[in-house]
Each structure stands twice: as C-alpha cells, then as structure tokens.
Motif scaffolding. Structure first.
Motif, PDB file in Angstrom:
ATOM      1  N   ALA A  64       7.691  79.453 -52.286  1.00  0.00           N
ATOM      2  CA  ALA A  64       6.452  80.219 -52.151  1.00  0.00           C
ATOM      3  C   ALA A  64       6.585  81.094 -50.905  1.00  0.00           C
ATOM      4  O   ALA A  64       6.730  80.582 -49.795  1.00  0.00           O
ATOM      5  N   VAL A  65       6.576  82.424 -51.111  1.00  0.00           N
ATOM      6  CA  VAL A  65       6.673  83.386 -50.016  1.00  0.00           C
ATOM      7  C   VAL A  65       5.286  83.989 -49.832  1.00  0.00           C
ATOM      8  O   VAL A  65       4.697  84.511 -50.777  1.00  0.00           O
ATOM      9  N   THR A  66       4.754  83.907 -48.611  1.00  0.00           N
ATOM     10  CA  THR A  66       3.404  84.370 -48.320  1.00  0.00           C
ATOM     11  C   THR A  66       3.441  85.518 -47.326  1.00  0.00           C
ATOM     12  O   THR A  66       4.134  85.436 -46.304  1.00  0.00           O
ATOM     13  N   LEU A  67       2.694  86.571 -47.628  1.00  0.00           N
ATOM     14  CA  LEU A  67       2.543  87.724 -46.754  1.00  0.00           C
ATOM     15  C   LEU A  67       1.103  87.758 -46.269  1.00  0.00           C
ATOM     16  O   LEU A  67       0.174  87.626 -47.069  1.00  0.00           O
ATOM     17  N   GLU A  68       0.925  87.922 -44.963  1.00  0.00           N
ATOM     18  CA  GLU A  68      -0.405  88.075 -44.392  1.00  0.00           C
ATOM     19  C   GLU A  68      -0.449  89.363 -43.585  1.00  0.00           C
ATOM     20  O   GLU A  68       0.481  89.665 -42.838  1.00  0.00           O
ATOM     21  N   LEU A  69      -1.533  90.106 -43.760  1.00  0.00           N
ATOM     22  CA  LEU A  69      -1.799  91.285 -42.955  1.00  0.00           C
ATOM     23  C   LEU A  69      -2.987  90.953 -42.061  1.00  0.00           C
ATOM     24  O   LEU A  69      -4.011  90.472 -42.545  1.00  0.00           O
ATOM     25  N   SER A 108       2.696  89.372 -41.089  1.00  0.00           N
ATOM     26  CA  SER A 108       3.251  88.042 -40.893  1.00  0.00           C
ATOM     27  C   SER A 108       3.710  87.515 -42.252  1.00  0.00           C
ATOM     28  O   SER A 108       3.040  87.727 -43.252  1.00  0.00           O
ATOM     29  N   ALA A 109       4.837  86.833 -42.264  1.00  0.00           N
ATOM     30  CA  ALA A 109       5.335  86.258 -43.519  1.00  0.00           C
ATOM     31  C   ALA A 109       5.846  84.842 -43.273  1.00  0.00           C
ATOM     32  O   ALA A 109       6.333  84.526 -42.192  1.00  0.00           O
ATOM     33  N   SER A 110       5.734  84.016 -44.305  1.00  0.00           N
ATOM     34  CA  SER A 110       6.239  82.637 -44.234  1.00  0.00           C
ATOM     35  C   SER A 110       6.778  82.256 -45.597  1.00  0.00           C
ATOM     36  O   SER A 110       6.482  82.879 -46.606  1.00  0.00           O
ATOM     37  N   ALA A 111       7.592  81.191 -45.615  1.00  0.00           N
ATOM     38  CA  ALA A 111       8.170  80.709 -46.870  1.00  0.00           C
ATOM     39  C   ALA A 111       8.274  79.185 -46.809  1.00  0.00           C
ATOM     40  O   ALA A 111       8.568  78.623 -45.753  1.00  0.00           O
TER      41      ALA A 111
END
Length: 114
Positions: A64-69, A108-111
């Motif tokens: 699961a790759v998450t992008l946050e602005l 910002s991104a997380s996985a």
C-alpha cells in the motif's frame, strides 16, 4: 512416556510452526526512496502527476503506497492510497494523478505491506 505417534506428531507440529514463521519473513518490506512532482514543486497546483519510488527489500506481495499533500501547517489536504504488487527485491515508480489543492506546500509518501 512418549509414544512413537506422539513424538512424530510433535515433530510435525514443530516443522509446520517453523515453516509458518518463515512465510512471515517473506512479506514485502517497502521503503519510499524518492518522490518527484511532474514539472517540479513550482508546478504543484491543479492536475499533476506525482511519482513515488518504492524499494521492496522483502518478499513478493502487495504494498500500500500512500501519498499525502499537506499545507504549511501540516494539515492533510489530500490523502490517496494505491495497492501495488511487488516482486522480491523490486523497485517501482508509482504514479499518482491528482488534482492538487491550492494551499499545498508539502508532499509526503509512505509504503507498507498490504
């Protein structure tokens, strides 16, 4: 006193428990290694592609790759997640096509293993 059947059953249980532990070790182990905004950070308004590069140092599986602005105060303006299949030790670039809110200051991104 242990019977032969009980001893063999115990060995089978120990082997299956050990194998189950090994499969847990083969899960994906993803890390975000880069984030790039199409056209650079100055172009971070309106319809924009954001590329998140993820390195999987674990086994094959879904990530699961998450992008946050975020705005200048760290408030999340947009939060989007994609689930992507990875092979063991694979690096991939995941594309997010987003409509960037006007107040966006940070990406910002997380996985994590899905």
């Amino acid at each position: 006193m242990w019977s032969r059947r009980a001893a063999l059953g115990g060995i089978g249980l120990a082997l299956s428990t050990g194998l189950a532990g090994c499969s847990a070790l083969n899960r994906p182990d993803p890390t975000v290694v880069g984030t790039e905004v199409e056209g650079g950070i100055e172009a971070l308004f309106g319809d924009t592609d954001v590329y998140v590069t993820v390195q999987n140092d674990g086994g094959a599986g879904d990530v699961a790759v998450t992008l946050e602005l975020l705005d200048s105060e760290g408030t999340v303006l947009l939060d989007e997640t994609q689930t992507v299949s990875f092979e063991a030790d694979e690096r991939k670039r995941v594309t997010f096509s987003v409509d960037v809110p006007e107040d966006t200051e940070e990406v910002s991104a997380s996985a994590e293993a899905a």
